[in-house]
Design an enzyme around this catalytic site. Sequence first.
Site, PDB file in Angstrom:
ATOM      1  N   ARG A  24      60.822  50.615  24.143  1.00  0.00           N
ATOM      2  CA  ARG A  24      61.045  50.509  25.584  1.00  0.00           C
ATOM      3  C   ARG A  24      59.749  50.780  26.346  1.00  0.00           C
ATOM      4  O   ARG A  24      59.004  51.688  26.012  1.00  0.00           O
ATOM      5  CB  ARG A  24      62.120  51.500  26.029  1.00  0.00           C
ATOM      6  CG  ARG A  24      63.468  51.171  25.450  1.00  0.00           C
ATOM      7  CD  ARG A  24      64.588  52.001  26.052  1.00  0.00           C
ATOM      8  NE  ARG A  24      65.749  51.904  25.196  1.00  0.00           N
ATOM      9  CZ  ARG A  24      66.515  50.827  25.065  1.00  0.00           C
ATOM     10  NH1 ARG A  24      66.245  49.751  25.776  1.00  0.00           N
ATOM     11  NH2 ARG A  24      67.542  50.816  24.244  1.00  0.00           N
ATOM     12  N   ASN A  33      51.695  37.867  28.640  1.00  0.00           N
ATOM     13  CA  ASN A  33      50.520  37.690  29.489  1.00  0.00           C
ATOM     14  C   ASN A  33      49.302  37.469  28.591  1.00  0.00           C
ATOM     15  O   ASN A  33      49.060  38.242  27.672  1.00  0.00           O
ATOM     16  CB  ASN A  33      50.308  38.921  30.369  1.00  0.00           C
ATOM     17  CG  ASN A  33      51.461  39.154  31.316  1.00  0.00           C
ATOM     18  OD1 ASN A  33      52.009  38.215  31.875  1.00  0.00           O
ATOM     19  ND2 ASN A  33      51.842  40.402  31.480  1.00  0.00           N
ATOM     20  N   HIS A  54      51.466  41.269  22.874  1.00  0.00           N
ATOM     21  CA  HIS A  54      52.798  41.857  22.966  1.00  0.00           C
ATOM     22  C   HIS A  54      53.647  40.973  23.866  1.00  0.00           C
ATOM     23  O   HIS A  54      53.132  40.294  24.751  1.00  0.00           O
ATOM     24  CB  HIS A  54      52.753  43.298  23.486  1.00  0.00           C
ATOM     25  CG  HIS A  54      52.107  43.453  24.823  1.00  0.00           C
ATOM     26  ND1 HIS A  54      50.727  43.390  24.990  1.00  0.00           N
ATOM     27  CD2 HIS A  54      52.628  43.670  26.048  1.00  0.00           C
ATOM     28  CE1 HIS A  54      50.445  43.562  26.268  1.00  0.00           C
ATOM     29  NE2 HIS A  54      51.578  43.724  26.938  1.00  0.00           N
ATOM     30  N   HIS A 100      56.958  40.958  26.380  1.00  0.00           N
ATOM     31  CA  HIS A 100      57.911  41.739  27.162  1.00  0.00           C
ATOM     32  C   HIS A 100      59.263  41.047  27.094  1.00  0.00           C
ATOM     33  O   HIS A 100      59.352  39.840  27.330  1.00  0.00           O
ATOM     34  CB  HIS A 100      57.484  41.790  28.634  1.00  0.00           C
ATOM     35  CG  HIS A 100      56.163  42.427  28.881  1.00  0.00           C
ATOM     36  ND1 HIS A 100      56.042  43.704  29.362  1.00  0.00           N
ATOM     37  CD2 HIS A 100      54.898  41.952  28.720  1.00  0.00           C
ATOM     38  CE1 HIS A 100      54.758  43.996  29.500  1.00  0.00           C
ATOM     39  NE2 HIS A 100      54.040  42.955  29.108  1.00  0.00           N
TER      40      HIS A 100
END
Length: 131
Positions: free
Chosen positions: A46, A104, A117, A119
Site C-alpha cells: 500500500r 509514470n 512501479h 500504481h
Amino acid sequence: EIEDADVELNTILGHAKISLADLINLKPGDIPADVVHADDDVVAFRDLNPQAPVHVLVIPRAHYANAGELAAADEHLTARVLAAAASVARQEGISDAGYRLVANTGDDAGQSVHHVHVHVLGGRSLTWPPG
C-alpha cells in the site's frame, strides 16, 4: 542508479533505511509496510500517501528505471507485473467496478522513483484526464 533508487524508495516507503537490494528480497513482515502481494518476481504494498481508497504499488524485484526500460528488456517480467496488478485489484475488490494502472515514465510524467512501479488505483470514480 541503484543508490538513487534507494533514496527514492525510502520516500515512498517512509523508512530511513531500506535499499533496493532489501526491497527486491522483501517478504510480508520484513519491514513495517503493508505488503499485499509478494512472489518471486514482484512485490506489492500500500502507498503511504494514497490518492484513492485503494492505492497499491506493484514493483518488480529486478531493477529497471522505468516502464519503457522494463518492456524493452523483459517481456515476461512486464507481463508478471501486470498480472500481479490485476491480482491485487481482484484481492482488493475493485476489479469489477474498475481500476486504473499508472506507470509514470520520466520526469515530465511525474516519475519520482526511478525504479519501475505500477500504481493500482481504485475504490472510487476516477476522473479523466488525470493530472
